[in-house]
Design a protein around this motif. Structure first.
Motif, PDB file in Angstrom:
ATOM      1  N   UNK A  89      64.370  -1.995  37.189  1.00 23.44           N
ATOM      2  CA  UNK A  89      65.146  -0.818  36.774  1.00 23.44           C
ATOM      3  C   UNK A  89      66.636  -1.051  36.936  1.00 23.44           C
ATOM      4  N   UNK A  90      66.988  -1.788  37.988  1.00 23.15           N
ATOM      5  CA  UNK A  90      68.405  -2.040  38.273  1.00 23.15           C
ATOM      6  C   UNK A  90      68.942  -3.271  37.561  1.00 23.15           C
ATOM      7  N   UNK A  91      68.063  -4.051  36.930  1.00 22.68           N
ATOM      8  CA  UNK A  91      68.507  -5.255  36.224  1.00 22.68           C
ATOM      9  C   UNK A  91      68.823  -6.406  37.152  1.00 22.68           C
ATOM     10  N   UNK A  92      68.100  -6.504  38.258  1.00 18.94           N
ATOM     11  CA  UNK A  92      68.345  -7.558  39.245  1.00 18.94           C
ATOM     12  C   UNK A  92      67.098  -8.365  39.506  1.00 18.94           C
ATOM     13  N   UNK A  93      67.316  -9.586  39.960  1.00 23.26           N
ATOM     14  CA  UNK A  93      66.259 -10.365  40.567  1.00 23.26           C
ATOM     15  C   UNK A  93      66.341 -10.077  42.061  1.00 23.26           C
ATOM     16  N   UNK A  94      65.209 -10.143  42.755  1.00 24.11           N
ATOM     17  CA  UNK A  94      65.229  -9.914  44.197  1.00 24.11           C
ATOM     18  C   UNK A  94      65.701 -11.138  44.969  1.00 24.11           C
ATOM     19  N   UNK A  95      65.640 -12.290  44.338  1.00 26.00           N
ATOM     20  CA  UNK A  95      66.148 -13.517  44.962  1.00 26.00           C
ATOM     21  C   UNK A  95      67.159 -14.146  44.024  1.00 26.00           C
ATOM     22  N   UNK A  96      67.996 -14.993  44.598  1.00 25.65           N
ATOM     23  CA  UNK A  96      68.985 -15.703  43.786  1.00 25.65           C
ATOM     24  C   UNK A  96      69.342 -16.978  44.515  1.00 25.65           C
ATOM     25  N   UNK A  97      69.223 -18.098  43.822  1.00 22.80           N
ATOM     26  CA  UNK A  97      69.517 -19.398  44.432  1.00 22.80           C
ATOM     27  C   UNK A  97      70.892 -19.411  45.068  1.00 22.80           C
ATOM     28  N   UNK A  98      70.933 -19.941  46.289  1.00 17.74           N
ATOM     29  CA  UNK A  98      72.196 -20.048  46.998  1.00 17.74           C
ATOM     30  C   UNK A  98      72.686 -18.761  47.613  1.00 17.74           C
ATOM     31  N   UNK A  99      71.979 -17.659  47.379  1.00 17.77           N
ATOM     32  CA  UNK A  99      72.411 -16.363  47.888  1.00 17.77           C
ATOM     33  C   UNK A  99      71.319 -15.719  48.737  1.00 17.77           C
ATOM     34  N   UNK A 100      70.141 -15.591  48.174  1.00 17.37           N
ATOM     35  CA  UNK A 100      69.020 -14.958  48.869  1.00 17.37           C
ATOM     36  C   UNK A 100      67.729 -15.599  48.395  1.00 17.37           C
ATOM     37  N   UNK A 101      67.065 -16.298  49.295  1.00 13.61           N
ATOM     38  CA  UNK A 101      65.826 -16.996  48.939  1.00 13.61           C
ATOM     39  C   UNK A 101      64.569 -16.270  49.397  1.00 13.61           C
TER      40      UNK A 101
ATOM     41  N   UNK B 157      62.839   7.058  41.974  1.00 16.11           N
ATOM     42  CA  UNK B 157      61.695   7.143  41.064  1.00 16.11           C
ATOM     43  C   UNK B 157      61.465   5.875  40.274  1.00 16.11           C
ATOM     44  N   UNK B 158      61.462   4.727  40.940  1.00 15.33           N
ATOM     45  CA  UNK B 158      61.258   3.444  40.242  1.00 15.33           C
ATOM     46  C   UNK B 158      59.990   3.493  39.395  1.00 15.33           C
ATOM     47  N   UNK B 159      60.108   3.103  38.152  1.00 20.56           N
ATOM     48  CA  UNK B 159      59.058   3.017  37.135  1.00 20.56           C
ATOM     49  C   UNK B 159      58.668   4.381  36.556  1.00 20.56           C
ATOM     50  N   UNK B 160      59.295   5.429  36.996  1.00 21.96           N
ATOM     51  CA  UNK B 160      59.036   6.748  36.429  1.00 21.96           C
ATOM     52  C   UNK B 160      59.897   6.935  35.184  1.00 21.96           C
ATOM     53  N   UNK B 161      59.505   7.774  34.270  1.00 24.21           N
ATOM     54  CA  UNK B 161      60.349   8.037  33.094  1.00 24.21           C
ATOM     55  C   UNK B 161      61.722   8.585  33.478  1.00 24.21           C
ATOM     56  N   UNK B 162      61.823   9.217  34.636  1.00 18.88           N
ATOM     57  CA  UNK B 162      63.082   9.822  35.083  1.00 18.88           C
ATOM     58  C   UNK B 162      63.815   8.963  36.114  1.00 18.88           C
ATOM     59  N   UNK B 163      63.475   7.677  36.181  1.00 16.55           N
ATOM     60  CA  UNK B 163      64.122   6.814  37.184  1.00 16.55           C
ATOM     61  C   UNK B 163      65.630   6.790  36.991  1.00 16.55           C
ATOM     62  N   UNK B 164      66.337   6.590  38.099  1.00 16.89           N
ATOM     63  CA  UNK B 164      67.787   6.450  38.023  1.00 16.89           C
ATOM     64  C   UNK B 164      68.234   5.439  39.069  1.00 16.89           C
TER      65      UNK B 164
ATOM     66  N   UNK C 267      60.622   9.409  45.094  1.00 19.00           N
ATOM     67  CA  UNK C 267      60.751   8.391  46.138  1.00 19.00           C
ATOM     68  C   UNK C 267      61.947   7.500  45.843  1.00 19.00           C
ATOM     69  N   UNK C 268      62.587   7.021  46.904  1.00 19.19           N
ATOM     70  CA  UNK C 268      63.770   6.183  46.751  1.00 19.19           C
ATOM     71  C   UNK C 268      63.529   4.839  47.417  1.00 19.19           C
ATOM     72  N   UNK C 269      63.807   3.778  46.674  1.00 23.02           N
ATOM     73  CA  UNK C 269      63.780   2.420  47.223  1.00 23.02           C
ATOM     74  C   UNK C 269      65.216   1.928  47.288  1.00 23.02           C
ATOM     75  N   UNK C 270      65.569   1.320  48.410  1.00 25.23           N
ATOM     76  CA  UNK C 270      66.896   0.731  48.569  1.00 25.23           C
ATOM     77  C   UNK C 270      66.761  -0.779  48.507  1.00 25.23           C
ATOM     78  N   UNK C 271      67.528  -1.412  47.640  1.00 23.05           N
ATOM     79  CA  UNK C 271      67.606  -2.874  47.561  1.00 23.05           C
ATOM     80  C   UNK C 271      68.912  -3.255  48.237  1.00 23.05           C
ATOM     81  N   UNK C 272      68.832  -4.051  49.293  1.00 18.88           N
ATOM     82  CA  UNK C 272      70.000  -4.348  50.120  1.00 18.88           C
ATOM     83  C   UNK C 272      70.214  -5.850  50.180  1.00 18.88           C
ATOM     84  N   UNK C 273      71.421  -6.310  49.863  1.00 12.41           N
ATOM     85  CA  UNK C 273      71.729  -7.725  50.030  1.00 12.41           C
ATOM     86  C   UNK C 273      72.568  -8.307  48.915  1.00 12.41           C
ATOM     87  N   UNK C 274      72.990  -9.530  49.137  1.00 14.15           N
ATOM     88  CA  UNK C 274      73.900 -10.214  48.213  1.00 14.15           C
ATOM     89  C   UNK C 274      73.296 -10.467  46.837  1.00 14.15           C
TER      90      UNK C 274
END
Length: 159
Positions: free
Chosen positions: A25-37, A98-105, A125-132
């Motif tokens: 939903x946020x357009x991110x990968x959860x991992x990224x080489x050299x940043x978060x493995x 509301x991840x994956x809900x039609x009303x997600x933000x 429900x709210x999910x927080x993605x934290x990190x570089x």
């Protein structure tokens, strides 16, 4: 899970976690080489009869992407606890309502700002993605449109 109880109708899709849905939903990968493995997933919310404690944050690493499930109402406390455990105030946070809900933000902030401001009350429900790894989303530009017609951030590489 408990997040399904407040919807009128829902479908469980095996293999699709809230963490994956929120990242998409946020357009991110959860991992990224050299940043978060690595990715660490925790739930800071207390169950009925549980004593208040910050033990949920033990072992979390500022070098990982941390995903906090069901964290909306306790977001400011979560941010403060993470900072007390070595996370920097400027650590990026993506809040997915509301991840994956039609009303997600999606809302973007930092741990420091979240500790002060918290989040507005939200029944979803709210999910927080934290990190570089969630520092910034690569903008969808024509140069990033692949032959398949999909738009991918620079984080995706083709073999």
């Amino acid at each position: 899970g408990s997040e399904m109880c407040i919807r009128d109708s829902w479908e469980i899709v095996p293999g699709i976690t809230t963490a994956s849905s929120a990242a998409a939903a946020a357009g991110h990968s959860l991992t990224r080489r050299g940043v978060s493995r690595s990715v660490q997933i925790v739930t800071p919310r207390l169950g009925r009869g549980e004593a208040q404690a910050a033990h949920w944050a033990e072992g979390l690493s500022p070098d990982a992407t941390v995903v906090l499930y069901m964290a909306g109402q306790v977001a400011n406390d979560c941010a403060a606890i993470l900072m007390s455990r070595g996370f920097m105030p400027e650590t990026p946070v993506v809040c997915v309502h509301g991840a994956s809900w039609p009303t997600q933000s999606v809302e973007r902030t930092t741990l420091g700002a979240l500790a002060v401001d918290g989040l507005a009350v939200d029944e979803r429900p709210v999910a927080l993605l934290v990190g570089a790894a969630v520092t910034e989303r690569v903008r969808d530009t024509p140069e990033r449109v692949r032959d398949s017609g999909s738009i991918w951030p620079d984080l995706v590489r083709y073999a």
